[in-house]
Design an enzyme around this catalytic site. Structure first.
Site, mmCIF file in Angstrom:
data_model
loop_
_atom_site.group_PDB
_atom_site.id
_atom_site.type_symbol
_atom_site.label_atom_id
_atom_site.label_comp_id
_atom_site.label_asym_id
_atom_site.label_seq_id
_atom_site.Cartn_x
_atom_site.Cartn_y
_atom_site.Cartn_z
ATOM 1 N N LYS A 1 0.810 -1.215 0.000
ATOM 2 C CA LYS A 1 0.000 0.000 0.000
ATOM 3 C C LYS A 1 0.847 1.271 0.000
ATOM 4 C CE LYS A 1 -3.885 -2.197 2.418
ATOM 5 N NZ LYS A 1 -4.760 -2.291 1.256
ATOM 6 N N HIS B 1 -15.678 -4.594 7.304
ATOM 7 C CA HIS B 1 -14.833 -4.247 6.160
ATOM 8 C C HIS B 1 -15.051 -5.153 4.950
ATOM 9 C CE1 HIS B 1 -12.738 -1.468 8.796
ATOM 10 N NE2 HIS B 1 -12.493 -2.442 9.634
ATOM 11 N N ARG C 1 -7.147 -7.777 -10.274
ATOM 12 C CA ARG C 1 -7.904 -8.986 -10.611
ATOM 13 C C ARG C 1 -9.341 -8.580 -10.911
ATOM 14 N NH1 ARG C 1 -10.884 -9.199 -5.989
ATOM 15 N NH2 ARG C 1 -9.885 -8.607 -4.038
#
Length: 654
Positions: free
Chosen positions: A116, A235, A297
């Site tokens: 990230k 989440h 993806r």
């Protein structure tokens, strides 16, 4: 075009790929673990190869085994689906090194977006807006605390190598930072083997908005517009839609252009999703939407994009992987109407979203919307994999019409004995704030009590269950009691016969006053009712159609608004050798008995814990459904038991 593809995945996405491949004339090869030997994706593929034991680490996550299966089957390509090895750069490289086609992006793009902090630095260089925060290499606790204070509270700690909410902590102020940091690092190293973190400004009204991108090897890159995935629990997304509510055209153009820049920055190819977080406190504005991450993806929610564009994204993946150009230019792609997707999970929302496993004895999904199902009637839901059973996708000219259609579809779901979140989905879709487009990622948490309160059976469900029991009880007297007059249907008693049912230990008393032809009349309390038999499993009760499934001999399950209500007939099977009378406490899933708190002859109270089962790393209490006397104890502490085993049998204290 590729002539054959091995699908390195399972469940719904494997079946989805099979459908498109078959339409294109591409042969498919499924892989399966021991737990999936009889699964739907195995039955539907042209060929299927076993790859190991049930745990994913011993089967679906073993790259060498999957490549060997592709060689054995003679497949030209490997499609990873999503999850498992889909974003594993080393696996992608191994596939290509073996001379196979990888239906996915270049490994360099996977690596670039895998961390990230590095991804955010790269995006900032490409002119993609990123959330204010700290991405530095210095991981000293004091430095991180200083950076958090400089950003301004509250802040979000996120694992650099994270995903799925792991290694993520919200911190409200300096006093709680050190403890939250230590906790996030422990979780991150356990989940990803990397305890590094980054810091972000916490957005108080966040919306999760993502853009579908596609690129080929000929220099073309396009977007297929945005999706809103803000309705989440823990989440994890459960309702997604396209386009995003409240998105004006200028903001859409800025956002989608940024997503295409992100794809070009990593020389992307194939399908990908660029995810953004938006501060919705003042509506959707270009200067309040920031890059979060890129999923390299296909996404679970891709069907809503397919619905509004009329395109098949798996077909596009196979075209690009075969070396072809994108079928359309950006100018040729347009939005048509509105689409929504709901994820049907095998879980109990009223019990902390506890996963539910077992056989899908009843598994009916609605025909009114698109359904991408992971399983079929009679299949097993195992404890080894993601509990998603299906995706329900609606498409309509307007957002409200799409929401209504999807809510109605969720209400039609009939699954038993596995529990599902269908009723929760229907409640969310009918919520006034949701209808107004007033959504953010805290939507469910803010309404947790009202959305997850356990449904209770209404009058129609009770009457339909009673009608189904009446049919069963009369079946030995006349071939079809619904086609006989009242004189031939007396429940072995005069007209006006009482019937007592139990729902979770609570008595439901009904008086049947008449039955003839397809009609039944009766009384519940002081109110009269009428029921009409519509078919083997359906009854019309006061203008409502109720489906009823037969469980065990003493059980009928009525389905209403996406929920399943199990009714037991009072003492109907008291002499049944299998012990299926009301008051039969059975194990809800396979596990180990860790406590037996009752013995034969004990008088017990409603909700008293009688047996404790350990399963899926959690303890599950089997409680008395009513005040009663223990007549039989069939398990002992330490026993390993299967699902559905009789543990305790009670009789009503009266």
């Amino acid at each position: 075009m590729i002539r054959s593809v091995l699908i390195a995945n399972r469940g719904e996405i494997a079946r989805r790929i099979v459908r498109t491949a078959r339409r294109l004339g591409v042969a498919t090869v499924a892989v399966y673990s021991e737990a999936d030997a009889g699964a739907a994706h195995v039955r539907e593929a042209d060929d299927a190869i076993a790859i190991g034991p049930a745990p994913a680490r011993d089967s679906y996550l073993r790259g060498e085994t999957i490549i060997a299966a592709a060689r054995q089957a003679g497949a030209e390509a490997i499609h990873p689906g999503y999850g498992f090895l889909s974003e594993n750069a080393a696996f992608a490289e191994q596939v290509i090194a073996e001379g196979l086609v990888w239906v996915g992006p270049p490994s360099a793009a996977i690596r670039a977006m895998g961390l990230k902090d590095a991804a955010k630095r790269l995006m900032a260089e490409a002119g993609v807006p990123v959330t204010p925060g700290y991405l530095g290499e210095d991981q000293d606790s004091a430095r991180l605390a200083d950076e958090a204070a400089a950003i301004g509270w509250p802040v979000l700690i996120k694992a650099v190598a994270g995903g799925g909410g792991k290694g993520m902590r919200k911190v409200e102020g300096a006093a709680g930072f050190a403890e939250a940091l230590a906790s996030a690092k422990r979780e991150a190293v356990s989940a990803f083997g990397d305890d590094r973190v980054l810091l972000e400004k916490f957005v108080t009204r966040p919306r999760h908005i993502e853009v579908q991108v596609f690129a080929d090897s000929h220099g073309a890159a396009v977007h297929l517009f945005e999706r809103d995935c803000s309705i989440q629990r823990r989440h994890q997304k459960i309702i997604e839609e396209a386009p995003a509510p409240g998105m004006d055209e200028a903001t859409r153009q800025d956002l989608c252009a940024a997503a295409v820049r992100a794809a070009r920055a990593v020389d992307y190819r194939g399908a990908g999703t660029v995810e953004f977080i938006a501060d919705a406190s003042e509506g959707l504005r270009p200067d309040r939407i920031w890059f979060m991450e890129m999923n390299t993806r296909l996404q679970v929610e891709h069907p809503v994009t397919e619905a509004i564009t009329g395109l098949d994204l798996v077909e596009w993946q196979l075209i690009v992987a075969s070396g072809g150009a994108l079928p359309l230019t950006q100018e040729e792609i347009a939005i048509h109407g509105h689409a929504m997707e709901a994820r049907l999970y095998a879980e109990d929302p009223a019990n902390g979203f506890l996963p539910s496993v077992g056989a899908l004895t009843t598994f009916h999904l609605p025909a009114r919307v698109r359904v991408d199902a992971a399983a079929g009637q009679g299949d097993m839901v195992s404890p080894y994999y993601d509990p998603m059973l299906a995706k329900l996708i609606s498409h309509a000219p307007t957002r409200q019409a799409a929401a209504t259609a999807l809510a109605d579809a969720c209400a039609e779901v009939r699954v038993w004995p596995v529990k599902t979140n269908a009723w929760l989905l229907s409640r969310c879709l009918r919520d006034e704030d949701f209808s107004a487009g007033d959504v953010d990622t805290g939507f469910i948490d803010a309404r947790l009590e009202s959305l997850t309160s356990r449904p209770t059976p209404d009058r129609q469900a009770k009457v339909a269950a009673a009608a189904a029991f009446a049919v069963d009880r009369a079946s030995g007297v006349t071939p079809d009691p619904w086609k006989q007059g009242l004189g031939g249907f007396r429940l072995n008693q005069p007209p006006g016969a009482p019937m007592r049912l139990y729902f979770e230990g609570e008595a439901v008393d009904i008086i049947i006053t008449g039955l003839g032809g397809e009609q039944m009349t009766g009384r519940m309390g002081e109110e009269m009712f009428a029921a009409t038999r519509l078919g083997e499993t359906e009854f019309a009760v006061e203008g409502e159609t109720v489906s009823v499934a037969g469980g065990e001999r003493s059980e009928k399950v009525a389905f209403r608004q996406g929920a399943a209500f199990s009714f037991q007939r009072a003492h109907a099977a008291a002499t049944d050798a299998a012990g299926t009378a009301d008051g039969a406490l059975r194990t809800p899933m396979p596990g180990r008995i860790v406590g037996v708190e009752a013995k034969v002859g004990d008088r017990v109270k409603t909700d008293q814990v009688l047996v404790t089962l350990e399963a899926m790393k959690m303890e599950h209490a089997l409680k008395a459904p009513f005040d009663g006397v223990v007549m039989e104890v069939c398990v002992s502490e330490g026993d390993q038991v299967a699902e559905g085993i009789l543990a305790i049998r009670l009789e009503d204290a009266d």
